[in-house]
Design a protein around this motif. Structure first.
Motif, PDB file in Angstrom:
ATOM      1  N   GLN A  18       0.758  -1.277  -0.058  1.00 29.98           N
ATOM      2  CA  GLN A  18      -0.192   0.030  -0.001  1.00 29.98           C
ATOM      3  C   GLN A  18       0.801   1.210   0.009  1.00 29.98           C
ATOM      4  O   GLN A  18       1.917   1.474   1.037  1.00 29.98           O
ATOM      5  CB  GLN A  18      -0.720   0.031   1.258  1.00 29.98           C
ATOM      6  N   ARG A  20       0.997   5.499  -0.713  1.00 32.22           N
ATOM      7  CA  ARG A  20       0.491   6.945  -0.614  1.00 32.22           C
ATOM      8  C   ARG A  20       1.059   7.851  -1.824  1.00 32.22           C
ATOM      9  O   ARG A  20       2.099   7.971  -1.869  1.00 32.22           O
ATOM     10  CB  ARG A  20       0.555   7.690   0.667  1.00 32.22           C
ATOM     11  N   SER A  25      -4.397   7.036  -0.985  1.00 32.76           N
ATOM     12  CA  SER A  25      -3.807   5.684  -0.675  1.00 32.76           C
ATOM     13  C   SER A  25      -4.196   4.483  -1.817  1.00 32.76           C
ATOM     14  O   SER A  25      -5.364   4.792  -2.249  1.00 32.76           O
ATOM     15  CB  SER A  25      -4.193   5.157   0.601  1.00 32.76           C
ATOM     16  N   GLU A  86       3.035   3.124   2.571  1.00 33.51           N
ATOM     17  CA  GLU A  86       2.300   3.227   3.866  1.00 33.51           C
ATOM     18  C   GLU A  86       2.772   2.431   5.146  1.00 33.51           C
ATOM     19  O   GLU A  86       3.227   1.320   4.987  1.00 33.51           O
ATOM     20  CB  GLU A  86       0.835   2.844   3.682  1.00 33.51           C
ATOM     21  N   GLU A  92       9.088   8.684   1.927  1.00 39.23           N
ATOM     22  CA  GLU A  92       8.573   9.474   1.116  1.00 39.23           C
ATOM     23  C   GLU A  92       9.679  10.309   0.276  1.00 39.23           C
ATOM     24  O   GLU A  92      10.807  10.629   0.512  1.00 39.23           O
ATOM     25  CB  GLU A  92       7.900  10.529   1.946  1.00 39.23           C
TER      26      GLU A  92
END
Length: 134
Positions: A18, A20, A25, A86, A92
């Motif tokens: 999963q 983002r 999401s 996630e 990130e």
């Protein structure tokens, strides 16, 4: 949030995660075949998820991609955005996101994920993404 994430392959020998993308999401397939020559594109999305994420993407342009479900090079729409896994702290990155027809996390994501290591244990069918100690 965690410093590592362990993924198990499914019954089709696929690794799903999963992610983002620009605040949205999305479940994505880790696709070691999804890459681009300049390694700026790290994520591919289906049309529905791309449209949803597009409100938070910037710097839209068309660019060539190889092998995105096609034998020949084709033009795809891309936008620049923030992408993370996630539950994995510090994962990130800024990268281009392409509209390619599937939700894919490509090789270039992992090449740009500084400070982490990815270990595949093919015997157990596990993939571990771990933040390296400082």
């Amino acid at each position: 949030m965690a410093d590592s994430l362990r993924l198990r392959r499914n019954d089709q020998n696929e690794y799903l995660v999963q992610i983002r993308v620009a605040g949205c999401s999305v479940d994505a397939l880790i696709d070691t075949g999804m890459t681009s020559p300049d390694c700026l594109i790290a994520v591919g999305l289906d049309s529905e998820n791309f449209t949803e994420a597009a409100t938070s993407l910037r710097g839209f342009r068309r660019t060539e991609m190889d092998g995105v479900g096609y034998e020949a090079t084709r033009l795809v729409v891309v936008g620049l955005g923030r992408v993370s896994i996630e539950g994995l702290d510090g994962s990130e990155i800024d990268t281009y996101v392409a509209e390619v027809g599937d939700n894919l996390l490509g090789v270039c994501y992992f090449q740009r994920l500084a400070g982490f290591e990815v270990v595949w244990d093919l015997d157990t069918g596990q993939m571990t993404i771990t933040k390296k100690p400082q």
